[in-house]
Design an enzyme around this catalytic site. Structure first.
Site, PDB file in Angstrom:
ATOM      1  N   GLU A   1      35.997  22.622  96.202  1.00  0.00           N
ATOM      2  CA  GLU A   1      34.551  22.688  96.393  1.00  0.00           C
ATOM      3  C   GLU A   1      33.864  22.261  95.108  1.00  0.00           C
ATOM      4  O   GLU A   1      34.497  22.140  94.056  1.00  0.00           O
ATOM      5  CB  GLU A   1      34.118  24.112  96.759  1.00  0.00           C
TER       6      GLU A   1
ATOM      7  N   PHE B   1      40.793  49.129  91.801  1.00  0.00           N
ATOM      8  CA  PHE B   1      39.650  48.398  91.252  1.00  0.00           C
ATOM      9  C   PHE B   1      38.331  48.788  91.922  1.00  0.00           C
ATOM     10  O   PHE B   1      37.460  47.946  92.149  1.00  0.00           O
ATOM     11  CB  PHE B   1      39.869  46.888  91.361  1.00  0.00           C
TER      12      PHE B   1
END
Length: 660
Positions: free
Chosen positions: A288, A348
């Site tokens: 991208e 996390f």
């Protein structure tokens, strides 16, 4: 030249743009929400405008409020930073209509590169290598499975309007493809308001490498080397570096030339990044193009000597690029780690709250881009990034060494942080060898990250520092006692340090330069000017410089070094002998509860009282930071009580379900 810049963003990127603008003599304007009223970027700007409630959908994402702030302050240009409105073509249109300069590319580039399907078609036409796949929109899960089988597993399902890892799923079989399509579609709809998904072949053992391009309005397009961004967790970048330890000069040139060709194909102007995926044989494919400044741009700045924000501003003002491709050389090495308010030992989970202690590192080759300060808040409303820590060295080894030292000295209290994880990555043998792939973290930590996985190659450091600090405290206490009592107080210097389940006998003497410690028959000379209360014990131990974070914790000390946290007790020999007979406290049994592992929204609850559940069964789904997280049963059981309902906002460790 532009006279006043409004940054339509917050946090560290707003502070970063302000720094360059002020260097160029350009006035600055900040915008802020309720939650950011006292934020650092507000303090650093020349002017600040309140734009609404804390939720970004009611403030930072409202185009009309940004335009109104420009008119109110007379700002003639807007820098969007990254995220928020940075790749929004409607925002570009609104600024154009208002006669305000957008410091970024044109609408054509934003729209064509913002859509992954369109961008891939344009890339193919421009001669850029692309990944095999189905470039049209996938209609439903059944079609997704059929396409995947025709391409061949594994495949990657991606949201067409996606970014930041949202709306992405890897599928290795039909079942995972169907489930992944539903998840990717839901996340894409929630995050981008666009649920289109496409499929492409998943490259195994891939490296993520991106090229920084810069283009002006006079036909000039250059590339400024590459960044290796392969260390990722859940498609989110964790560590970036420039240059890549993988590429040859020839492959770098080919990637750079293809990136410039793509930029020309969409009449690109400003800074942009073309992202590629490369396999083990250096075959590379277009992923991208990000039509904005990247989070990791500092590593490129350090190895090229260029200020990318300044170049963006000058291009937006209509100036030609002041340099050509021949002027770009890569010197030295730079590494960036993203310091987040999250708990790596609890999968996390994001952490929010006040920074009751905050002291970023400094020194040669160390740069910290941050938007926080001691006493400030890490808000639940935005990305939990605390800072970007960047180190520079003459080569990769020096940059890595400086990063490890800087992480040791990064003092953060009040919120959980990921420094232990970052340090473990930096000293990992595979990372040191440069053997990187986007699967690195999944491969090396398949069962998640835990305290047991933090390497402790120098356990003697904890013992030495705990003993030295304790001796200093006792000497000071003894001196005060002697002064008050009118006689000299004799302070012992023979101690036993208990840490990590072991006990070590030490003798400590204060010296003019610091401390002399005898440990296991070895003499250590510690040179330090540490003072009582300083959380950073910076010293040279037998000629080696290091930093250990140290705090008094009850009757002991808590030390942090190389990512490991150690609790140490410094005892008299007699107390150490007796301590061996102390009983250990047993933690409470929470196995009968399903607890919320994070703050978030309970979007789905799949069980009721009396239900029998099997191991691995999905019990609930929590949405946090616009990501859906599935909670599954660890064991079979029967639901005794349900303590929450779909739609509830949950806190960390809040009980959702209780089992019999």
């Amino acid at each position: 030249m532009i006279k006043k810049i409004l940054v339509a963003n917050r946090g560290e990127i707003a502070c970063r743009v302000f720094a360059t603008a002020k260097k160029m003599g350009i006035a600055t304007v900040a915008v802020y929400s309720d939650a950011d009223r006292e934020a650092l970027h507000v303090q650093q700007a020349d002017e600040a405008v309140h734009i609404g409630p804390s939720a970004s959908a009611e403030s930072y994402l409202v185009i009309e409020k940004i335009i109104a702030a420009c008119k109110q302050t007379g700002a003639d240009a807007v820098h969007p930073g990254y995220g928020f409105l940075s790749e929004n073509s409607r925002f570009r249109d609104a600024l154009d209509e208002a006669g305000i300069i957008f410091i970024g590319p044109g609408k054509k580039a934003i729209e064509s590169m913002g859509d992954k399907i369109t961008s891939k078609l344009i890339a193919e036409k421009a001669g850029v290598n692309t990944i095999p796949g189905y470039t049209d929109v996938v209609k439903d899960a059944q079609q997704a499975a059929e396409i995947a089988e025709s391409i061949g597993y594994p495949v990657m399902l991606k949201a067409s309007a996606g970014g930041g890892g949202k709306g992405m799923r890897v599928a290795y079989n039909r079942e995972e493809c169907i489930d992944g399509f539903e998840r990717a579609t839901n996340e894409a709809r929630s995050s981008f308001g666009d649920d289109r998904v496409f499929i492409e072949k998943y490259i195994q053992q891939p490296r993520h490498i991106e090229i920084q391009v810069m283009a002006d309005g006079h036909g000039n397009v250059i590339y400024l080397g590459e960044r290796e961004c392969s260390i990722q967790r859940r498609h989110q970048k964790v560590i970036e570096e420039a240059p890549s330890p993988f590429l040859t000069e020839e492959v770098r040139r080919k990637m750079g030339e293809q990136s410039c060709a793509l930029a020309r194909a969409v009449d690109y102007q400003s800074a942009g990044t073309v992202e590629f995926i490369a396999d083990a044989d250096m075959n590379f494919y277009f992923l991208e193009m990000n039509t904005r400044l990247q989070v990791e741009h500092p590593v490129t700045e350090l190895v090229t000597g260029q200020d990318l924000v300044e170049l963006m501003i000058r291009v937006a003002a209509g100036e030609p690029l002041p340099l050509s491709q021949a002027d770009i050389t890569l010197n030295g090495w730079a590494i960036e780690t993203r310091v987040y308010a999250e708990d790596p030992f609890r999968n996390f989970l994001p952490s929010t709250g006040r920074l009751v202690g905050y002291q970023p590192p400094s020194g040669e080759g160390v740069r910290v881009d941050t938007g926080v300060y001691e006493g400030g808040e890490v808000s639940m409303f935005y990305d939990p990034m605390i800072a970007k820590l960047i180190t520079y060295g003459s080569d990769r080894a020096e940059a890595c060494q400086r990063m490890v030292g800087a992480l040791d000295g990064y003092y953060i209290r009040g919120v959980s942080h990921n420094i232990s994880f970052l340090n473990a990555l930096m000293v990992h043998p595979r990372f040191i060898a440069g053997e990187l792939t986007t699967n690195f973290i999944a491969d090396e930590y398949p069962d998640g990250f835990s305290a047991d996985l933090v390497p402790q190659d120098e356990p003697e450091v904890f013992t030495l520092v705990a003993a030295a600090v304790h001796q200093f405290y006792r000497e000071r206490s003894g001196m005060l006692s002697g002064q008050l009592g009118g006689h000299e107080c004799v302070v012992p210097n023979h101690w036993v340090v208990a840490a990590n389940g072991e006990q070590h006998s030490v003798e400590v003497e204060l010296t003019d330069a610091g401390f002399s410690v005898q440990l296991d028959g070895v003499s250590y000379q510690i040179v330090s000017d540490w003072y009582l209360g300083d959380p950073l014990f910076t010293a040279t131990i037998n000629g080696r410089q290091l930093t250990v974070q140290v705090e008094r914790k009850g009757s002991g000390y808590q030390l942090f070094y190389r990512g490991a946290t150690v609790d140490a007790l410094v005892l008299s020999p007699r107390a150490a002998e007796l301590s061996r007979h102390m009983l250990e406290k047993v933690p409470p049994d929470l196995s009968k509860f399903l607890l919320s592992p994070m703050p978030g929204l309970l979007v789905k609850l799949n069980v009721a009282v009396g239900d029998k559940v099997e191991e691995g069964q999905e019990l609930a789904v929590i949405e946090a930071m616009k990501m859906e997280n599935s909670l599954r049963a660890l064991n079979a059981g029967v639901v005794a009580k349900v303590a929450a309902a779909a739609g509830d906002s949950l806190t960390v460790d809040q009980i959702i379900v209780e089992f019999e």
